[in-house]
Design a protein around this motif. Sequence first.
Motif, PDB file in Angstrom:
ATOM      1  N   SER A 141      -4.398   4.381  10.689  1.00 52.48           N
ATOM      2  CA  SER A 141      -3.320   4.168   9.941  1.00 52.48           C
ATOM      3  C   SER A 141      -3.538   3.092   8.778  1.00 52.48           C
ATOM      4  O   SER A 141      -4.247   2.092   9.151  1.00 52.48           O
ATOM      5  N   GLY A 142      -3.597   3.214   7.477  1.00 45.77           N
ATOM      6  CA  GLY A 142      -3.758   2.391   6.541  1.00 45.77           C
ATOM      7  C   GLY A 142      -3.669   0.681   6.902  1.00 45.77           C
ATOM      8  O   GLY A 142      -4.391  -0.020   6.810  1.00 45.77           O
ATOM      9  N   SER A 143      -2.110   0.745   7.350  1.00 44.96           N
ATOM     10  CA  SER A 143      -1.791  -0.770   7.492  1.00 44.96           C
ATOM     11  C   SER A 143      -2.576  -1.363   8.992  1.00 44.96           C
ATOM     12  O   SER A 143      -2.263  -2.372   9.049  1.00 44.96           O
ATOM     13  N   ARG A 177      -5.208  -4.115   8.435  1.00 43.87           N
ATOM     14  CA  ARG A 177      -4.882  -5.388   8.474  1.00 43.87           C
ATOM     15  C   ARG A 177      -4.395  -6.137   9.638  1.00 43.87           C
ATOM     16  O   ARG A 177      -4.559  -7.118   9.698  1.00 43.87           O
ATOM     17  N   LYS A 222      -2.821   7.449  -1.186  1.00 47.41           N
ATOM     18  CA  LYS A 222      -4.243   7.407  -0.624  1.00 47.41           C
ATOM     19  C   LYS A 222      -5.245   7.892  -1.871  1.00 47.41           C
ATOM     20  O   LYS A 222      -4.703   8.872  -2.480  1.00 47.41           O
ATOM     21  N   TYR A 234       0.959  -1.090   0.095  1.00 50.03           N
ATOM     22  CA  TYR A 234      -0.118   0.074   0.026  1.00 50.03           C
ATOM     23  C   TYR A 234       1.049   1.251   0.001  1.00 50.03           C
ATOM     24  O   TYR A 234       1.867   1.572   0.845  1.00 50.03           O
ATOM     25  N   THR A 238       2.943   8.499   6.011  1.00 45.54           N
ATOM     26  CA  THR A 238       1.977   9.522   5.450  1.00 45.54           C
ATOM     27  C   THR A 238       2.389  10.429   4.769  1.00 45.54           C
ATOM     28  O   THR A 238       1.972  10.884   3.626  1.00 45.54           O
ATOM     29  N   ARG A 242      -3.029  13.245  16.477  1.00 45.84           N
ATOM     30  CA  ARG A 242      -3.407  12.096  15.866  1.00 45.84           C
ATOM     31  C   ARG A 242      -4.110  10.921  16.698  1.00 45.84           C
ATOM     32  O   ARG A 242      -5.272  10.328  16.145  1.00 45.84           O
ATOM     33  N   ASN A 255      -8.563   8.560   5.146  1.00 42.96           N
ATOM     34  CA  ASN A 255      -7.496   7.649   4.946  1.00 42.96           C
ATOM     35  C   ASN A 255      -7.937   6.305   4.257  1.00 42.96           C
ATOM     36  O   ASN A 255      -7.695   4.906   4.709  1.00 42.96           O
TER      37      ASN A 255
HETATM   38  C1  DP6 Z   1       5.609   1.107   3.123  1.00 41.20           C
HETATM   39  O1  DP6 Z   1      -0.051   2.560   7.246  1.00 41.20           O
HETATM   40  O2  DP6 Z   1       1.967   3.617   8.016  1.00 41.20           O
HETATM   41  O3  DP6 Z   1       4.483   0.065   5.018  1.00 41.20           O
HETATM   42  O4  DP6 Z   1      -1.868   5.086   6.525  1.00 41.20           O
HETATM   43  O5  DP6 Z   1      -0.512   7.065   6.372  1.00 41.20           O
HETATM   44  O6  DP6 Z   1      -0.535   5.723   8.409  1.00 41.20           O
HETATM   45  P1  DP6 Z   1      -0.666   5.631   6.845  1.00 41.20           P
HETATM   46  O7  DP6 Z   1       0.628   4.735   6.341  1.00 41.20           O
HETATM   47  P2  DP6 Z   1       1.087   3.555   6.772  1.00 41.20           P
HETATM   48  O8  DP6 Z   1       1.860   2.920   5.433  1.00 41.20           O
HETATM   49  C2  DP6 Z   1       2.439   1.838   5.283  1.00 41.20           C
HETATM   50  C3  DP6 Z   1       3.239   1.787   4.240  1.00 41.20           C
HETATM   51  C4  DP6 Z   1       4.068   0.605   3.925  1.00 41.20           C
HETATM   52  C5  DP6 Z   1       3.362  -0.613   3.012  1.00 41.20           C
HETATM   53  C6  DP6 Z   1       2.248  -1.434   3.731  1.00 41.20           C
HETATM   54  O9  DP6 Z   1       2.382  -1.688   4.921  1.00 41.20           O
HETATM   55  O10 DP6 Z   1       1.618  -1.718   2.918  1.00 41.20           O
END
Ligand code: DP6
Length: 341
Positions: free
Chosen positions: A148-150, A153, A31, A28, A203, A81, A37
Motif C-alpha cells: 500500500s502506497g501509504s 511512510r 499512481k 498521495y 486503490t 493481496r 504501486n
Molecule cells: C487518501 O495508500 O491506501 O489516504 O497505494 O492503493 O494502497 P494504495 O492506496 P493508499 O492511499 C492513501 C490515500 C490517502 C492519502 C494519503 O495517505 O496520502
Amino acid sequence: MTVKAEIESQEQGAAQARAHSNIALVKYWGKRDKQLNLPATGSISVTLDALYTDTAVRFDPELTEDQFRYGDGSWQTAEPRLTRFLDLIRAMAGTHGAAWIESQNNFATGSGLASSASGFAALALAGTQAAGLTLSRTALSMLARQGSGSAARSIFGGLVEMRRGTEADGSDAHAVPLLGPDQWPLSVVIAITDNRSKTVGSTEGMTRTVETSPYFSGWTDSAEQDLEAMRHAISARNFEALAEITEHSCLKMHALMMSGRPGLIYWNPATLAAMQAVRELRSQGVPVCFTIDAGPQLKAVCEPSVAETVERTLKAIPGVLETRHSRLGPDAHLTGSPVCS
Ligand code: DP6
C-alpha cells in the motif's frame, strides 16, 4: 500454540512487529505505475502514536497456502493481496514455505483510519524478519509501498516524506524521515463521524480518478510546489504555513476525487461541520488545521497545548460519534526481538 506464543518461545522463522498508522499532510492520490504501486506524486505525513497494527508471521515449510487471522478470529486462507505481498518476501529470501499471519489493529479497520498503512508496514517488517532477512529501512519502505502506497511512510516515525521517484523499477520510490516525533511535537485529534467501512477504497478510487478526471494533470503538476513549501514549513517549525498547505492539499485532493466519473464524495454533514469548526478555531488564533482521507473522518492537526480545546470542540458537533487524540509516533519496530537496522 498461537503464532505469537511460538514467537515468544524464540522459534526460528517467526517474528512480530508493530507499525503505527499515518496521516498525510500533503496527499498521495494516483499512481504512475499500478503494478509496482508507484505514486504519481510524493507525499508528506505524520506517524501516529495512538493507532497501530501488531502483526506476527511464521513461515511453515509444511503449509501449502498462507493463512491469516485477525485478532482472535478464525484462520482463513489469506486474500490474494496478502499472498502477493508475501511472494515478494519469499522471492527476496529464496524461500517457498507458506506463512501463518496474525494481525490486530488497536482501532477500527476500514473506517478511514489508514489501516492498510500500518498493516503493510508491520507485515513488511515481521515478514522479512521471519524469512531471515534484515532489510534497511529504505528497502523496507520500498517493500511496504508495494502492499500500500501509504504503508511506505509508516516505516518511519515523526514527520515523513514519501519520494515519488523517477526510476521505472521503483528503486527511488520510498519514504525518508524529515523530523523525529520529538523534534516537532504535534497532536492529531481524529473525529469519527461514521463507523462503517468506506464504499470505494483508495486503490479503486485512484484508478477512477486517474482515468476519468480532467483535473489529474493539474494535481500532478502542482504537487512539487506543495511538497517544497511543506518541507520549508517543517524545517522552520512554522505551524501557520503547515496549516495552510495541509488544508490546501486536502481540499485539492477532494476536489480531484469529486471531478472523476462518477465523482467520489467521502464527506458527510458532520465532516463539513467539523471543517468549519476547525477554521473558526484557527480564525480565533488556535493553531489547528484539518485533513481528511478517503473517508468521512476529520483529522485535526494542532499544537499539543490546544489539543484539549480542539477535542472538546469537535466532540460537541452533532454527528461526531467519538474522538481520538494522538501524539506523533515512532518507527515501525520488532516486538519481542531486536529492532532491525
Ligand atoms: C487518501 O495508500 O491506501 O489516504 O497505494 O492503493 O494502497 P494504495 O492506496 P493508499 O492511499 C492513501 C490515500 C490517502 C492519502 C494519503 O495517505 O496520502
